[in-house]
Design a protein around this motif. Sequence first.
Motif, PDB file in Angstrom:
ATOM      1  N   MET A 180      30.418  37.320  12.808  1.00 34.23           N
ATOM      2  CA  MET A 180      30.330  36.179  11.923  1.00 34.23           C
ATOM      3  C   MET A 180      29.464  35.105  12.591  1.00 34.23           C
ATOM      4  SD  MET A 180      32.439  37.165   9.477  1.00 34.23           S
ATOM      5  CE  MET A 180      32.765  35.723   8.553  1.00 34.23           C
ATOM      6  N   VAL A 181      28.559  34.556  11.853  1.00 37.18           N
ATOM      7  CA  VAL A 181      27.670  33.526  12.365  1.00 37.18           C
ATOM      8  C   VAL A 181      28.317  32.168  12.169  1.00 37.18           C
ATOM      9  CG1 VAL A 181      25.382  32.501  12.169  1.00 37.18           C
ATOM     10  CG2 VAL A 181      25.668  34.950  11.812  1.00 37.18           C
ATOM     11  N   ARG A 182      28.341  31.385  13.245  1.00 37.52           N
ATOM     12  CA  ARG A 182      28.905  30.047  13.162  1.00 37.52           C
ATOM     13  C   ARG A 182      27.892  29.115  12.508  1.00 37.52           C
ATOM     14  NH1 ARG A 182      30.816  29.441  19.325  1.00 37.52           N
ATOM     15  NH2 ARG A 182      28.934  28.203  19.290  1.00 37.52           N
ATOM     16  N   GLU A 183      28.347  27.903  12.249  1.00 35.32           N
ATOM     17  CA  GLU A 183      27.484  26.912  11.603  1.00 35.32           C
ATOM     18  C   GLU A 183      26.251  26.589  12.445  1.00 35.32           C
ATOM     19  OE1 GLU A 183      28.273  22.405  10.452  1.00 35.32           O
ATOM     20  OE2 GLU A 183      29.607  23.796   9.398  1.00 35.32           O
ATOM     21  N   ASP A 184      26.396  26.644  13.774  1.00 35.63           N
ATOM     22  CA  ASP A 184      25.267  26.346  14.659  1.00 35.63           C
ATOM     23  C   ASP A 184      24.369  27.558  14.906  1.00 35.63           C
ATOM     24  OD1 ASP A 184      26.929  27.832  16.263  1.00 35.63           O
ATOM     25  OD2 ASP A 184      27.122  26.334  17.841  1.00 35.63           O
ATOM     26  N   GLY A 185      24.633  28.673  14.228  1.00 38.54           N
ATOM     27  CA  GLY A 185      23.793  29.850  14.344  1.00 38.54           C
ATOM     28  C   GLY A 185      24.211  30.813  15.438  1.00 38.54           C
ATOM     29  N   LYS A 186      25.217  30.455  16.235  1.00 41.68           N
ATOM     30  CA  LYS A 186      25.651  31.332  17.315  1.00 41.68           C
ATOM     31  C   LYS A 186      26.659  32.356  16.814  1.00 41.68           C
ATOM     32  CE  LYS A 186      24.745  28.149  21.035  1.00 41.68           C
ATOM     33  NZ  LYS A 186      25.249  27.513  22.231  1.00 41.68           N
ATOM     34  N   ARG A 187      26.680  33.486  17.500  1.00 45.09           N
ATOM     35  CA  ARG A 187      27.610  34.562  17.176  1.00 45.09           C
ATOM     36  C   ARG A 187      28.473  34.829  18.403  1.00 45.09           C
ATOM     37  NH1 ARG A 187      23.537  39.105  15.087  1.00 45.09           N
ATOM     38  NH2 ARG A 187      22.410  38.416  16.905  1.00 45.09           N
ATOM     39  N   ASN A 188      29.650  35.392  18.189  1.00 37.99           N
ATOM     40  CA  ASN A 188      30.556  35.722  19.276  1.00 37.99           C
ATOM     41  C   ASN A 188      30.503  37.219  19.547  1.00 37.99           C
ATOM     42  OD1 ASN A 188      31.571  33.119  19.774  1.00 37.99           O
ATOM     43  ND2 ASN A 188      32.914  33.283  18.014  1.00 37.99           N
ATOM     44  N   PHE A 189      30.472  37.557  20.837  1.00 43.03           N
ATOM     45  CA  PHE A 189      30.427  38.946  21.282  1.00 43.03           C
ATOM     46  C   PHE A 189      31.556  39.152  22.282  1.00 43.03           C
ATOM     47  CE2 PHE A 189      26.206  37.657  20.065  1.00 43.03           C
ATOM     48  CZ  PHE A 189      25.774  38.710  19.283  1.00 43.03           C
ATOM     49  N   VAL A 190      32.324  40.229  22.084  1.00 43.71           N
ATOM     50  CA  VAL A 190      33.473  40.524  22.921  1.00 43.71           C
ATOM     51  C   VAL A 190      33.096  41.623  23.903  1.00 43.71           C
ATOM     52  CG1 VAL A 190      35.881  41.256  22.913  1.00 43.71           C
ATOM     53  CG2 VAL A 190      34.984  39.950  20.996  1.00 43.71           C
ATOM     54  N   LEU A 191      33.389  41.403  25.185  1.00 44.44           N
ATOM     55  CA  LEU A 191      33.115  42.397  26.220  1.00 44.44           C
ATOM     56  C   LEU A 191      34.117  43.535  26.093  1.00 44.44           C
ATOM     57  CD1 LEU A 191      31.420  43.068  28.759  1.00 44.44           C
ATOM     58  CD2 LEU A 191      33.198  41.924  30.093  1.00 44.44           C
ATOM     59  N   VAL A 192      33.609  44.753  25.959  1.00 41.42           N
ATOM     60  CA  VAL A 192      34.455  45.944  25.818  1.00 41.42           C
ATOM     61  C   VAL A 192      34.450  46.681  27.149  1.00 41.42           C
ATOM     62  CG1 VAL A 192      34.835  48.090  24.557  1.00 41.42           C
ATOM     63  CG2 VAL A 192      33.856  46.103  23.378  1.00 41.42           C
ATOM     64  N   GLU A 193      35.634  46.827  27.761  1.00 40.63           N
ATOM     65  CA  GLU A 193      35.765  47.534  29.038  1.00 40.63           C
ATOM     66  C   GLU A 193      35.692  49.044  28.803  1.00 40.63           C
ATOM     67  OE1 GLU A 193      35.788  46.001  31.874  1.00 40.63           O
ATOM     68  OE2 GLU A 193      36.072  43.965  31.123  1.00 40.63           O
ATOM     69  N   ASP A 194      35.639  49.820  29.887  1.00 43.42           N
ATOM     70  CA  ASP A 194      35.543  51.279  29.797  1.00 43.42           C
ATOM     71  C   ASP A 194      36.739  51.897  29.076  1.00 43.42           C
ATOM     72  OD1 ASP A 194      33.113  51.270  31.115  1.00 43.42           O
ATOM     73  OD2 ASP A 194      34.029  51.541  33.088  1.00 43.42           O
ATOM     74  N   ASP A 195      37.918  51.279  29.226  1.00 44.47           N
ATOM     75  CA  ASP A 195      39.119  51.823  28.588  1.00 44.47           C
ATOM     76  C   ASP A 195      39.281  51.360  27.141  1.00 44.47           C
ATOM     77  OD1 ASP A 195      39.776  49.174  28.958  1.00 44.47           O
ATOM     78  OD2 ASP A 195      41.567  49.565  30.171  1.00 44.47           O
ATOM     79  N   GLY A 196      38.307  50.606  26.617  1.00 47.07           N
ATOM     80  CA  GLY A 196      38.349  50.132  25.241  1.00 47.07           C
ATOM     81  C   GLY A 196      38.968  48.765  25.075  1.00 47.07           C
ATOM     82  N   GLU A 197      39.521  48.211  26.165  1.00 48.54           N
ATOM     83  CA  GLU A 197      40.132  46.880  26.095  1.00 48.54           C
ATOM     84  C   GLU A 197      39.048  45.819  25.955  1.00 48.54           C
ATOM     85  OE1 GLU A 197      42.963  43.950  28.776  1.00 48.54           O
ATOM     86  OE2 GLU A 197      42.480  45.948  29.496  1.00 48.54           O
ATOM     87  N   GLU A 198      39.301  44.841  25.100  1.00 44.42           N
ATOM     88  CA  GLU A 198      38.354  43.737  24.900  1.00 44.42           C
ATOM     89  C   GLU A 198      38.863  42.546  25.704  1.00 44.42           C
ATOM     90  OE1 GLU A 198      38.087  43.315  20.663  1.00 44.42           O
ATOM     91  OE2 GLU A 198      36.830  45.089  20.478  1.00 44.42           O
ATOM     92  N   THR A 199      38.044  42.057  26.647  1.00 43.29           N
ATOM     93  CA  THR A 199      38.535  41.078  27.601  1.00 43.29           C
ATOM     94  C   THR A 199      37.967  39.677  27.419  1.00 43.29           C
ATOM     95  OG1 THR A 199      36.862  41.832  29.162  1.00 43.29           O
ATOM     96  CG2 THR A 199      39.049  42.799  29.358  1.00 43.29           C
ATOM     97  N   SER A 200      36.676  39.523  27.414  1.00 44.89           N
ATOM     98  CA  SER A 200      36.057  38.199  27.414  1.00 44.89           C
ATOM     99  C   SER A 200      35.199  38.013  26.177  1.00 44.89           C
ATOM    100  CB  SER A 200      35.169  38.027  28.648  1.00 44.89           C
ATOM    101  OG  SER A 200      35.909  38.219  29.819  1.00 44.89           O
ATOM    102  N   VAL A 201      34.977  36.758  25.805  1.00 46.32           N
ATOM    103  CA  VAL A 201      34.126  36.436  24.665  1.00 46.32           C
ATOM    104  C   VAL A 201      32.935  35.626  25.165  1.00 46.32           C
ATOM    105  CG1 VAL A 201      33.980  35.279  22.434  1.00 46.32           C
ATOM    106  CG2 VAL A 201      36.103  36.401  23.105  1.00 46.32           C
ATOM    107  N   PHE A 202      31.748  36.052  24.765  1.00 44.69           N
ATOM    108  CA  PHE A 202      30.516  35.350  25.104  1.00 44.69           C
ATOM    109  C   PHE A 202      29.815  35.012  23.799  1.00 44.69           C
ATOM    110  CE2 PHE A 202      31.480  38.228  28.575  1.00 44.69           C
ATOM    111  CZ  PHE A 202      31.436  37.368  29.660  1.00 44.69           C
ATOM    112  N   SER A 203      29.142  33.878  23.750  1.00 44.21           N
ATOM    113  CA  SER A 203      28.469  33.492  22.515  1.00 44.21           C
ATOM    114  C   SER A 203      26.986  33.281  22.768  1.00 44.21           C
ATOM    115  CB  SER A 203      29.091  32.222  21.935  1.00 44.21           C
ATOM    116  OG  SER A 203      28.916  31.150  22.825  1.00 44.21           O
ATOM    117  N   GLY A 204      26.213  33.428  21.704  1.00 43.51           N
ATOM    118  CA  GLY A 204      24.779  33.216  21.762  1.00 43.51           C
ATOM    119  C   GLY A 204      24.179  33.521  20.406  1.00 43.51           C
TER     120      GLY A 204
END
Length: 103
Positions: free
Chosen positions: A1-25
Amino acid sequence: MVREDGKRNFVLVEDDGEETSVFSGKYPRQAALKAARRLPAAPSLEDVDGKATIRLRERGTDKVHVYEGWAWIEEKDDDAPDWMDDEVTRANVSKQRIEHIES
């Protein structure tokens, strides 16, 4: 989903499938560079001996952006502010592919 400022959120997926951190850009590469800076850094660019796989799932979609990333330590630039550490971590990434998660 694109935010109002045009940035999107991306979730880091570990090798075991666990989602740990969120990075935006605005672009997946920006988020991948942020994630790569958290990798164990080599003492210099010439000493980088391996690359890590970074998998980022774009929130709200089934896309997983796959990158190879590496990091190294450099001296700070001459025009850097005084409060900055003398050594900084730099990173680079190379896009490999896009995968789609099956529901």
